[in-house]
Design a protein around this motif. Structure first.
Motif, PDB file in Angstrom:
ATOM      1  N   ILE A 102      -3.752   6.011  12.286  1.00 16.36           N
ATOM      2  CA  ILE A 102      -3.127   5.418  11.111  1.00 16.36           C
ATOM      3  C   ILE A 102      -3.972   5.703   9.870  1.00 16.36           C
ATOM      4  O   ILE A 102      -5.189   5.827   9.953  1.00 16.36           O
ATOM      5  CB  ILE A 102      -2.930   3.895  11.260  1.00 16.36           C
ATOM      6  N   LEU A 103      -3.296   5.814   8.742  1.00 12.16           N
ATOM      7  CA  LEU A 103      -3.985   5.970   7.476  1.00 12.16           C
ATOM      8  C   LEU A 103      -4.222   4.588   6.891  1.00 12.16           C
ATOM      9  O   LEU A 103      -3.297   3.784   6.763  1.00 12.16           O
ATOM     10  CB  LEU A 103      -3.144   6.810   6.500  1.00 12.16           C
ATOM     11  N   ALA A 104      -5.471   4.297   6.546  1.00 13.94           N
ATOM     12  CA  ALA A 104      -5.815   2.974   6.042  1.00 13.94           C
ATOM     13  C   ALA A 104      -6.582   3.100   4.732  1.00 13.94           C
ATOM     14  O   ALA A 104      -7.340   4.058   4.523  1.00 13.94           O
ATOM     15  CB  ALA A 104      -6.645   2.204   7.064  1.00 13.94           C
TER      16      ALA A 104
ATOM     17  N   GLN B 174      -1.841  12.047   0.822  1.00 10.77           N
ATOM     18  CA  GLN B 174      -0.709  12.293   1.726  1.00 10.77           C
ATOM     19  C   GLN B 174      -0.735  13.733   2.229  1.00 10.77           C
ATOM     20  O   GLN B 174      -0.543  13.986   3.429  1.00 10.77           O
ATOM     21  CB  GLN B 174       0.604  12.002   1.001  1.00 10.77           C
ATOM     22  N   ALA B 175      -0.991  14.671   1.301  1.00 12.98           N
ATOM     23  CA  ALA B 175      -1.021  16.091   1.677  1.00 12.98           C
ATOM     24  C   ALA B 175      -2.172  16.368   2.641  1.00 12.98           C
ATOM     25  O   ALA B 175      -2.018  17.096   3.627  1.00 12.98           O
ATOM     26  CB  ALA B 175      -1.155  16.952   0.427  1.00 12.98           C
ATOM     27  N   ALA B 176      -3.333  15.763   2.373  1.00 13.68           N
ATOM     28  CA  ALA B 176      -4.493  15.987   3.240  1.00 13.68           C
ATOM     29  C   ALA B 176      -4.251  15.446   4.642  1.00 13.68           C
ATOM     30  O   ALA B 176      -4.699  16.033   5.634  1.00 13.68           O
ATOM     31  CB  ALA B 176      -5.730  15.339   2.621  1.00 13.68           C
TER      32      ALA B 176
ATOM     33  N   GLU C 233       0.797  -1.214   0.000  1.00 15.16           N
ATOM     34  CA  GLU C 233       0.000   0.000   0.000  1.00 15.16           C
ATOM     35  C   GLU C 233       0.835   1.272   0.000  1.00 15.16           C
ATOM     36  O   GLU C 233       0.438   2.285  -0.578  1.00 15.16           O
ATOM     37  CB  GLU C 233      -0.926   0.018   1.218  1.00 15.16           C
ATOM     38  N   LEU C 234       1.991   1.215   0.634  1.00 18.65           N
ATOM     39  CA  LEU C 234       2.770   2.417   0.917  1.00 18.65           C
ATOM     40  C   LEU C 234       3.066   3.236  -0.328  1.00 18.65           C
ATOM     41  O   LEU C 234       2.935   4.471  -0.328  1.00 18.65           O
ATOM     42  CB  LEU C 234       4.077   2.032   1.623  1.00 18.65           C
ATOM     43  N   SER C 235       3.450   2.564  -1.415  1.00 14.70           N
ATOM     44  CA  SER C 235       3.851   3.280  -2.626  1.00 14.70           C
ATOM     45  C   SER C 235       2.667   3.717  -3.478  1.00 14.70           C
ATOM     46  O   SER C 235       2.855   4.410  -4.488  1.00 14.70           O
ATOM     47  CB  SER C 235       4.784   2.394  -3.465  1.00 14.70           C
ATOM     48  N   ASN C 236       1.459   3.331  -3.080  1.00 14.92           N
ATOM     49  CA  ASN C 236       0.278   3.625  -3.903  1.00 14.92           C
ATOM     50  C   ASN C 236      -0.619   4.709  -3.334  1.00 14.92           C
ATOM     51  O   ASN C 236      -1.671   5.005  -3.916  1.00 14.92           O
ATOM     52  CB  ASN C 236      -0.543   2.344  -4.093  1.00 14.92           C
ATOM     53  N   VAL C 237      -0.244   5.314  -2.196  1.00 17.55           N
ATOM     54  CA  VAL C 237      -1.074   6.367  -1.613  1.00 17.55           C
ATOM     55  C   VAL C 237      -0.968   7.626  -2.477  1.00 17.55           C
ATOM     56  O   VAL C 237       0.125   8.138  -2.690  1.00 17.55           O
ATOM     57  CB  VAL C 237      -0.641   6.692  -0.177  1.00 17.55           C
TER      58      VAL C 237
END
Length: 341
Positions: free
Chosen positions: A223-225, A183-185, A174-178
């Motif tokens: 956490i961001l999910a 990310q900014a929000a 998931e990490l590379s696809n956000v």
């Protein structure tokens, strides 16, 4: 030494009792009247084991349900208290509690086992289904990717074959696809919350949600999910308005509620849902639904013989929706509604 061991056992069961059972001011006899509501039986048994450790007394009314003497009953409770303490985690559902009782007291005569279970409103041996345990050790053919979810909220279960799950974006996949805007929000939301500008923080969180993500509190951490809608592969459960539709939803909710799931994704359907196999603590969720008679094997889209076998077993036992002589198939029900019949 005996006193020390009794204290250890008492503390363990006291913790369990505190977690599972809060007696009502209106009824302090809960556990002594053969409860039937889902988790009350588990709580009542935990309470009585705790009480036995303190008083060495078994429930007074138990003798109305079993044939053995009070002395023999006390031996049961001693064994059960020990087994409950050793179980990790301790039973939380009626099925788990029933299995512990049956396994611990497997040498008892049938009438006593069934009487004890009936006293607590727990499932009888003949109503429990035998399940396979363990997810596939190697990647099955056709597997596209695998998800490991955070704990599922009961409200995320739409029906007996569809749930919404969230995956931590710190996961490698998931990490590379956000998306950058997400990310900014997330950063801006954190800053707004630090400034106590909660209205702006809520606006930013809505932007995150609209993008298919959510900020979720987990163990005092935000956490961001990423959100995934999962359609259980190979089964079709009754729709909510159909007979056994609510029972199917309730069963799936009971299985996944507050559990972290392993999801093997094989496809995506026309509604954008990921079609996959779900495993919960090593249990194959589709197997449970089929064996309890709360879903059909969706043969048009899945040819696995084991799913067909589990459906036939449920039919033969006439459990769940198979108690009816000719239950309506959900795909036919949906077709009729689309055509206005």
């Amino acid at each position: 030494m005996v006193s020390s061991m009794r204290n250890v056992m008492g503390n363990a069961l006291r913790f369990l009792y505190g977690q599972c059972f809060q007696p009502s001011a209106a009824d302090d006899s809960l556990g002594h009247h053969g409860v039937t509501t889902d988790n009350l039986g588990v709580s009542a048994l935990a309470h009585d084991l705790y009480n036995f450790e303190i008083t060495s007394q078994v429930p007074q009314r138990l003798s109305q349900h079993v044939v053995s003497t009070k002395k023999t009953q006390a031996n049961w409770y001693k064994k059960l208290a020990n087994a409950w303490r050793k179980s990790k985690p301790p039973p939380k559902t009626p099925e788990e509690a029933s299995r512990l009782v049956i396994q611990t007291l497997k040498k008892l005569q049938k009438a006593d086992v069934e009487g004890l279970l009936a006293f607590y409103g727990l499932p009888l041996p003949q109503t429990l289904v035998e399940l396979s345990h363990g997810a596939p050790q190697s990647d099955p053919a056709g597997l596209k990717f695998e998800l490991h979810t955070i704990a599922v909220d009961a409200k995320a279960v739409a029906d007996g074959d569809t749930i919404t799950v969230y995956v931590n974006t710190s996961d490698t996949r998931e990490l590379s696809n956000v998306p950058r805007k997400v990310q900014a929000a997330v950063v801006q939301r954190s800053e707004a919350r630090a400034q106590r500008n909660y209205e702006r923080a809520d606006e930013l969180h809505q932007q995150i949600i609209d993008s298919g993500y959510r900020v979720i509190p987990v163990q005092n951490e935000q956490i961001l999910a990423r959100k995934y809608r999962i359609r259980l592969r190979g089964i079709d459960a009754p729709e909510g308005e159909m007979p056994y539709g609510q029972e199917a939803k309730e069963e799936l909710t009971k299985i996944v509620d507050n559990k972290c799931l392993r999801v093997l994704v094989f496809d995506e359907d026309r509604y954008g849902r990921s079609v996959g196999d779900i495993y919960c603590n090593g249990i194959f969720v589709q197997e449970v639904m089929l064996k309890k008679g709360l879903a059909w094997h969706y043969k048009a889209y899945d040819k696995r013989p084991e799913l067909d076998k589990w459906e036939r077993e449920a039919r033969a036992k006439q459990v769940g929706l198979w108690a009816a002589p000719n239950p309506e198939m959900p795909w036919e029900w949906r077709k009729d509604r689309r055509e206005g019949r």
